[in-house]
Structures are given as C-alpha cells and as structure tokens.
Enzyme design. Structure first.
Site, PDB file in Angstrom:
ATOM      1  N   LYS A   1     195.292 131.381  29.149  1.00  0.00           N
ATOM      2  CA  LYS A   1     193.911 129.727  29.028  1.00  0.00           C
ATOM      3  C   LYS A   1     193.210 130.612  30.273  1.00  0.00           C
ATOM      4  CE  LYS A   1     192.727 124.818  29.268  1.00  0.00           C
ATOM      5  NZ  LYS A   1     193.949 123.815  29.965  1.00  0.00           N
TER       6      LYS A   1
ATOM      7  N   SER B   1     192.475 120.694  26.253  1.00  0.00           N
ATOM      8  CA  SER B   1     190.896 121.569  26.787  1.00  0.00           C
ATOM      9  C   SER B   1     191.856 122.906  26.994  1.00  0.00           C
ATOM     10  CB  SER B   1     191.462 121.896  28.346  1.00  0.00           C
ATOM     11  OG  SER B   1     192.489 121.436  28.844  1.00  0.00           O
TER      12      SER B   1
ATOM     13  N   SER C   1     196.464 118.715  27.174  1.00  0.00           N
ATOM     14  CA  SER C   1     195.642 119.661  26.632  1.00  0.00           C
ATOM     15  C   SER C   1     196.440 120.423  26.413  1.00  0.00           C
ATOM     16  CB  SER C   1     194.812 119.873  28.525  1.00  0.00           C
ATOM     17  OG  SER C   1     194.045 119.354  28.660  1.00  0.00           O
TER      18      SER C   1
END
Length: 513
Positions: A103, A184, A208
């Site tokens: 990420k 996210s 997330s």
C-alpha cells in the site's frame, strides 16, 4: 444431438475452469513447488505479473490498483538473484521469490515514493525501509511496487469516495467497475483479486483492510496492534493502526503475516510472538469451536443476511457450536470516543512521521492543509479536507483525547468483545464483514450501510475476513474476530471454513481489445 450438446457443454465448462484457475493465480505453496520442480522461476513470475498489470491497470479493465512500479530491470535483477540462491540450495522460506505490492503509505528506500495517494507527496522519498518491508526483503519477497489507496487512508474528508486518490485516480472493483472497491487498502485488495500480484500489504485503522478485502472477494488478517511494526507507515492513529496481509487464501495470508512480524525496538507497541500460525491451518479448525453470532452487526442488508445465515449450517456441519442472537452489552457505544481519538492522533502522528521520514516542504498538518488549498484543482477535485481541519482544531485538547482513548478501549474491549466472549464461553465472534459493493458516487460519497470492523479496530484486536459467497454478482465476506492475540484461534476457524466452502470465484476482467 443431445449427447453432442452435452459433450460440448462439458468441454466449455472444463475450459472455463482452466481459464478461471489461470486467472486466479497459484498459491504461495503451489508456486514454491513449481520453483522446486524447475517449472517456474521468480523472473518469469515477475514478468507474468507485469504483463497482467500492463493489460488491466490503466488499460483493459482500467482498475487503477497500482500507483507505481519498481523499474523492470531492478525487479528482474532481484528475481534472478533469488532464483540463483534457490538453485544454490539457499531457501529463505515461503516468501522466497514471491512478488508483493505495498500500500502506498509504507516507506521503501528503493526509489519508490511514499505518497499516501496525495499529489502533494508525489516526490516524497523515505530515507529507509519500513520495518515490515525490511522483514519482507529478508524473507526473500520481491517488492513489485505500490498499490493505490483512498487518499490519506480515507482520512481527509467526510464526503470522500473510497479508492480515489489525487495521484492514482480511482480504484475500481474487479467484479463490476461501476462499484466501489472500498478502502482504504483498495488497490492492495483489487490487485490481489485481479491477479496483479500473489499477495499484498494493506493497513487498517478501522475497516481499511477488511472492507476492501471482503468487497473484492479476498482474504485479510488484521492482526492485534503491535504484532506488526508501525514504523515507516504514514499514520492515522497509533492506537489503532496496523499493517496486514491481503491474499487469495488464508494460507497465503498466514505466510505473509509471518514474514512481516518481528520485534521492533523503535515501536512502543511491538511485541514478540513465536507462534507458528501455519500450525493453525487445520482442515478441522472449526471442530469444537464455540462461535458467537453478533446480530447487532447484521440486519442492514436482507440479501447479505441470507448469505450469512446459510453459513451457520456450514459451521455446524464442521463441528462448531453456534451461540446465536448475541449483541454487545452496551451497544456499539465507542464511536464518538473513537472519532475524538483519531482526530487527535492524526495530527500528532504526522509530526512524528515527518520527523523520521522528512519531506522538504511538509512537516505538519498545517503545512498539508495550506498545500491542498494551493493545489485544490488537483487534490480537492472531488471532495475537501474537513477531517484535516477538524484534526487541527483538536490538537490542543490533550485531556479530552486521553479520556476518549481510555473510554473507547474500555467500551470495545472489557465491555465489548471480551464481555461477549466471557459471558458465553466463546472462542470466536462472527458477522457479515460489510455490505455488498455500492455504486461509485462522487457527489454523495460512500454509501456505507453497516460493517463488522469497528469493535476489533477500536480494541486493537485481530479480525479476519474470508469470502462467503455473492449477493448477485458481488462478493461478500464472513468476519471472524476475537480477543487480543487470538490470531491462532481465528486462523483455525477461518481456514476450516474456507476449505469447506471455497466460496471465492475469480473476477472476469474486461478485455483490453
């Protein structure tokens, strides 16, 4: 004629199954066996993934799951060296030669920017690897590149659309590109689901990891806070933030989790764990487990509830003891306290992060707010920065923050998860992870109707989601969560469930031609 038609149908089904298997990619264990037999090399595997990304990241299905890639020459050089090590008899473990996406809020010192998806940080080059990245490199993993995400890990606006970042654009759901990928860790989950990579690393503050994983039909393990170091990760909340593995199976998630863990002296929450979670990958992992059904984490989508309720029979057939109709004793009463905690810790955390990973222009939340305004045509194209401004306003209220932190933890831990487990002599709690993916809507933002993430997130406890089926054409997940450091128990239950159901089906991506 009927026989010919039937044979034709069987051939079509066989071909379709082969295509589906190829599209979904091999597991880590299967890849290691192919390496061992000389049928595959890490160089070839990297090339395979780069081709898939080229076909469907900004072309084809246009998933926008990857925000940056390491230079091809560097990747192939690292892969070739790992192939040579394997040939020479040096085997680092299950992650040896396996490509991983990170990420894009995790530091690397290999020429990849760490951006949080923000145009403002497009040239932010960290001075060193995050602790978990160094662990991965030591384990033989190949850092393929960075995954797109909801900008600032979905902590910039109260009206945001998950998966959008000013630097990477909008991550799209691989099962239906008109629907959300949630966030996210949107890009990490979509990349794994679409077979852009074997496994990926995401992060979670509240939902997330588990939301994008459930909505994209993959597995994640959100660990107890501190099992994985928080070093070198752009933060929201030091009391809730954690990295976690995203994979197409529980076993692959376990391999990645174990490769990342380790005691980091620079992280005050870091703790040692020598548990071999691979031993929890038991086909009979549900046998004898007392499982509590959290009904106050369901009831927000009728079709989702139907899929969820059908899983109770699966669990019973596997030997689990179901205790139904449970609720938190005081309801989900930690939300206001959690909000106060996140707003305060965000500003404080950014100052600490930029002190350790300096940027030439930004060191505080105030700097970022001003820069967003100056670049608003790019950074605030679809929504504003209300959370940034609210966080700034909270920085002077240390006393209120400390009370909110104490209260939130007590409500989610002793009076929440632990209370339900203890009162009913349970091993695990379950619930639907989140609603099916909603339509992308830049005008109104996300359309959350419910999820199971908050209790474990606020408590800092572990949470696993596994695919449990579909509502129409969209995947939905089953959540397993429990008390602190109960990863081994949760993995047993999740794996035992997964091997019985095999509910995941690979998405069919749009052709680029």
């Amino acid at each position: 004629m009927k026989i010919i038609k039937k044979l034709g149908l069987l051939v079509c089904l066989y071909v379709f199954s082969i295509v589906a298997i190829a599209a979904d990619g091999a597991s880590i264990d299967a890849l290691q066996q192919q390496f061992k037999r000389g049928e595959l090399t890490s160089v070839a595997l990297v090339e395979r993934y780069l081709t898939q990304i080229e076909k469907h990241n900004t072309d084809g299905a246009n998933l926008r799951a990857v925000i940056s890639l390491q230079q091809r020459e560097k990747l192939l050089d690292v892969a070739a060296k790992l192939d040579a090590e394997r040939q020479a008899g040096k085997y680092r473990g299950p992650m040896h030669g396996i490509p991983v996406l990170l990420k894009d809020n995790i530091d690397t010192a290999d020429g990849l920017a760490n951006t949080a998806g923000s145009y403002l940080l497009r040239d932010h080059m960290p001075p060193d690897d995050a602790f978990i990245v160094q662990q991965l490199r030591d384990a033989g993993a190949i850092i393929l590149g960075k995954a797109n995400l909801s900008e600032w890990a979905n902590f910039r606006s109260t009206n945001s659309s998950s998966g959008w970042s000013s630097l990477g654009g909008l991550v799209k759901n691989p099962y239906d590109t008109t629907r959300t990928a949630c966030g996210s860790s949107s890009g990490s989950a979509v990349a794994v689901s679409a077979n852009f990579v074997t496994v990926a690393v995401g992060t979670e503050t509240d939902g997330s990891l588990v939301c994008p994983s459930a909505i994209s039909g993959v597995v994640t393990i959100k660990p107890t806070v501190g099992l994985l170091s928080r070093d070198g990760i752009i933060p929201i909340s030091h009391s809730q933030d954690t990295a976690g593995p995203i994979a197409r199976s529980v076993a692959d998630a376990v391999h990645l989790l174990m490769a990342m863990r380790g005691v980091d002296e620079s992280d005050s929450a870091s703790f040692a764990s020598d548990i071999d979670y691979k031993q929890s990958l038991r086909r009979d992992g549900l046998a004898g487990k007392r499982i509590g059904v959290m009904r106050d984490l369901a009831g927000y989508n009728t079709q989702l509830d139907q899929v969820f309720n059908a899983q109770l029979d699966v669990l019973k057939a596997a030997g689990a003891i179901i205790v139904d109709d449970l609720e938190f004793p005081n309801g989900r009463n930690w939300g206001g306290d959690e909000y106060s905690v996140l707003l305060y810790e965000f500003g404080e955390g950014l100052r600490t992060y930029f002190a350790q990973s300096p940027h030439p222009e930004f060191s505080t939340l105030e700097d970022l707010i001003a820069a967003n305004k100056a670049a608003s045509s790019v950074t605030m194209k679809w929504f504003g920065q209300e959370l940034f401004e609210m966080a700034l306003a909270r920085q002077s209220d240390r006393e209120g923050y400390e009370k909110a932190l104490t209260d939130a933890r007590r409500k989610a831990r002793e009076e929440g998860i632990d209370a339900v487990l203890s009162a009913n002599d349970l091993d695990v709690l379950i619930a639907p992870t989140v609603s099916p993916a909603w339509k992308i809507d830049f005008i109104n933002g996300d359309h959350f109707t419910g999820s199971a993430s908050s209790a474990a997130a606020v408590a800092g406890y572990p949470h696993i989601t596994v695919p449990m089926g579909f509502v129409h054409h969209m995947p939905v997940g089953l959540s397993f969560f429990g008390t602190a450091n109960s990863e081994a128990t949760l993995i047993e239950a999740a794996y035992g469930y997964e091997v019985r159901t095999q509910a995941r089906r690979a998405p069919v991506l749009a052709s680029p031609y």
